[in-house]
Design a protein around this motif. Structure first.
Motif, mmCIF file in Angstrom:
data_model
loop_
_atom_site.group_PDB
_atom_site.id
_atom_site.type_symbol
_atom_site.label_atom_id
_atom_site.label_comp_id
_atom_site.label_asym_id
_atom_site.label_seq_id
_atom_site.Cartn_x
_atom_site.Cartn_y
_atom_site.Cartn_z
ATOM 1 N N ALA A 171 -14.354 -3.624 -1.080
ATOM 2 C CA ALA A 171 -13.075 -3.242 -0.961
ATOM 3 C C ALA A 171 -12.682 -3.604 -2.492
ATOM 4 O O ALA A 171 -11.359 -2.846 -2.655
ATOM 5 N N CYS A 172 -13.535 -3.600 -3.392
ATOM 6 C CA CYS A 172 -12.389 -4.010 -4.871
ATOM 7 C C CYS A 172 -12.299 -2.476 -5.712
ATOM 8 O O CYS A 172 -11.963 -2.463 -6.696
ATOM 9 N N TYR A 173 -12.702 -1.014 -4.869
ATOM 10 C CA TYR A 173 -12.488 0.217 -5.631
ATOM 11 C C TYR A 173 -11.893 0.549 -4.627
ATOM 12 O O TYR A 173 -12.237 1.274 -3.239
ATOM 13 N N VAL A 174 -10.816 0.914 -5.648
ATOM 14 C CA VAL A 174 -9.510 1.893 -4.666
ATOM 15 C C VAL A 174 -9.357 2.539 -5.710
ATOM 16 O O VAL A 174 -8.152 2.325 -6.511
ATOM 17 N N ASP A 175 -9.059 3.908 -5.333
ATOM 18 C CA ASP A 175 -8.441 5.063 -5.786
ATOM 19 C C ASP A 175 -9.110 4.962 -7.472
ATOM 20 O O ASP A 175 -7.954 5.037 -8.011
ATOM 21 N N VAL A 199 -1.517 3.803 -2.348
ATOM 22 C CA VAL A 199 -3.173 3.610 -1.915
ATOM 23 C C VAL A 199 -3.687 3.400 -0.401
ATOM 24 O O VAL A 199 -2.636 3.327 0.089
ATOM 25 N N ARG A 200 -4.778 3.041 -0.579
ATOM 26 C CA ARG A 200 -5.363 3.017 1.242
ATOM 27 C C ARG A 200 -6.504 2.077 0.361
ATOM 28 O O ARG A 200 -7.618 1.978 -0.205
ATOM 29 N N PHE A 201 -6.347 0.711 1.495
ATOM 30 C CA PHE A 201 -7.198 -0.080 1.602
ATOM 31 C C PHE A 201 -8.370 -0.133 2.620
ATOM 32 O O PHE A 201 -7.977 0.627 3.321
ATOM 33 N N MET A 209 -11.307 -3.249 3.851
ATOM 34 C CA MET A 209 -12.210 -4.349 2.871
ATOM 35 C C MET A 209 -12.877 -4.800 4.258
ATOM 36 O O MET A 209 -12.530 -4.853 5.285
ATOM 37 N N ALA A 249 1.416 -0.950 0.362
ATOM 38 C CA ALA A 249 -0.231 0.030 -0.102
ATOM 39 C C ALA A 249 0.764 1.075 0.254
ATOM 40 O O ALA A 249 0.518 2.275 -0.537
#
Length: 352
Positions: free
Chosen positions: A334-338, A231-233, A235, A226
């Motif tokens: 969780a599947c949408y990151v930045d 990026v930041r997760f 989840m 990360a």
């Protein structure tokens, strides 16, 4: 030639990225790859472990990768599948490696814009390569004929020029459904460069031991990856029991990994290894003081004990009534990151 070599040796990472994107490999023929190296001001040399392009750069020479036993099934006339250029040789610890990758990312993004693909190779990269222990983040600027990849190399970040089709063909054909057939995670954005990009099918964990291994690998590397990717997760994990599928865990990771636990009151969370905000004060910046009550601060790059964390999560899920691995579900959020849509292939868990 010497002037070109001097310029190449002194070029910034951003300048190097621009020159690689503009390189003409003539379909990745032997002559084309040699000519592309010469245009960069590099000198072809046969080494003990294959050809190298002498760059004069402090991080080391470039490595053209010829098609061999593990690559030949995935090419369509190419004689080489990449030219890898080392960018830096930071200290081997996860924090230093992640910082060097992030610095390289910032330089390349400044000249090429946001990458069209983001992910982690996990423990197995294209053509069955092993990956660094600290993590295997990668970014791709995808093109129709060639793709530029920033990846974690064995000693530090590398810029890799590669023909687009072979690596993607390899990835696609790993979707055979066997446990651990694909590792890591893979994400793409809405860039027009991704038109025609294919996505393989995943695999499903068939035992709790498989979940423990895959989840441990993922959590152990997550803060470093990360940090490297910038990026930041966030989840959520849900646990399906005989009555419903309540939220069980919230995994949040930027430069540190925090995990919140929403375990039912009849489960002894403390005995399973969970603590409160008093024991993990850094989590106060992530979760409210008492929501969730149970949580853990697993640390920054290189610090999480992935296997131990996974064992704790699996034991907690089973104590909460989750009877099968297929009942531990990664929340679709969780599947949408930045701006990227991600698939967590390496977990082997359903998403919903």
């Amino acid at each position: 030639m010497n002037t070109q070599r001097g310029n190449s040796a002194q070029a910034s990472i951003g300048e190097l990225a621009l020159r690689l994107v503009a390189a003409d490999t003539d379909g990745w023929t032997p002559e084309g790859v040699k000519a592309a190296g010469a245009e960069m001001g590099w000198v072809w040399k046969e080494g003990a472990h294959g050809p190298v392009l002498v760059t004069g750069r402090a991080a080391g020479d470039a490595r053209p990768r010829p098609v061999g036993e593990y690559e030949k099934r995935y090419v369509h006339g190419e004689s080489y599948v990449e030219i890898a250029v080392p960018l830096a040789t930071p200290a081997p610890d996860a924090a230093a490696q992640a910082a060097a990758f992030r610095a390289a990312k910032d330089e390349v993004t400044a000249v090429l814009g946001d990458p069209s693909v983001m992910g982690s190779h996990g423990d197995m990269g294209p053509f069955y390569d092993s990956e660094p222990d600290w993590g295997a983040p990668f970014l791709r600027w995808r093109g129709r004929a060639n793709t530029l990849e920033l990846r974690a190399g064995k000693a530090g970040p590398e810029l890799v020029l590669q023909p687009t089709d072979p690596a993607e063909n390899w990835f696609w054909r790993q979707g055979v459904g066997e446990e651990h057939s694909i590792s890591g995670f893979f994400g793409s954005n809405r860039d027009e460069a991704n038109i025609g990009l294919g996505f393989p099918g995943g695999w499903t964990a068939r035992s709790w031991e498989t979940v423990t291994r895959s989840l441990g690998d993922f959590l152990g590397a997550l803060p470093a990856e990360a940090t490297a990717l910038g990026v930041r997760f966030a989840m959520p994990f849900y646990g399906r029991n005989s009555r419903s599928a309540p939220l069980l865990f919230e995994v949040v990771c930027g430069d540190r990994l925090s995990i919140g636990c929403f375990v039912p009151d009849d489960v002894d969370a403390a005995a399973l290894g969970w603590g409160t905000v008093a024991e993990h004060p850094r989590t106060a910046a992530v979760f409210a003081d008492d929501d969730p009550k149970w949580r853990v601060d697993a640390g920054g790059p290189g610090e999480p004990k992935g296997r131990a964390l996974a064992e704790m999560l699996v034991a907690t899920a089973r104590a909460a009534g989750v009877s099968e691995p297929t009942d531990l579900i990664v929340g679709g959020e969780a599947c949408y990151v930045d701006g990227y849509s991600l698939t967590f292939y390496g977990l082997g868990l359903p998403t919903g």
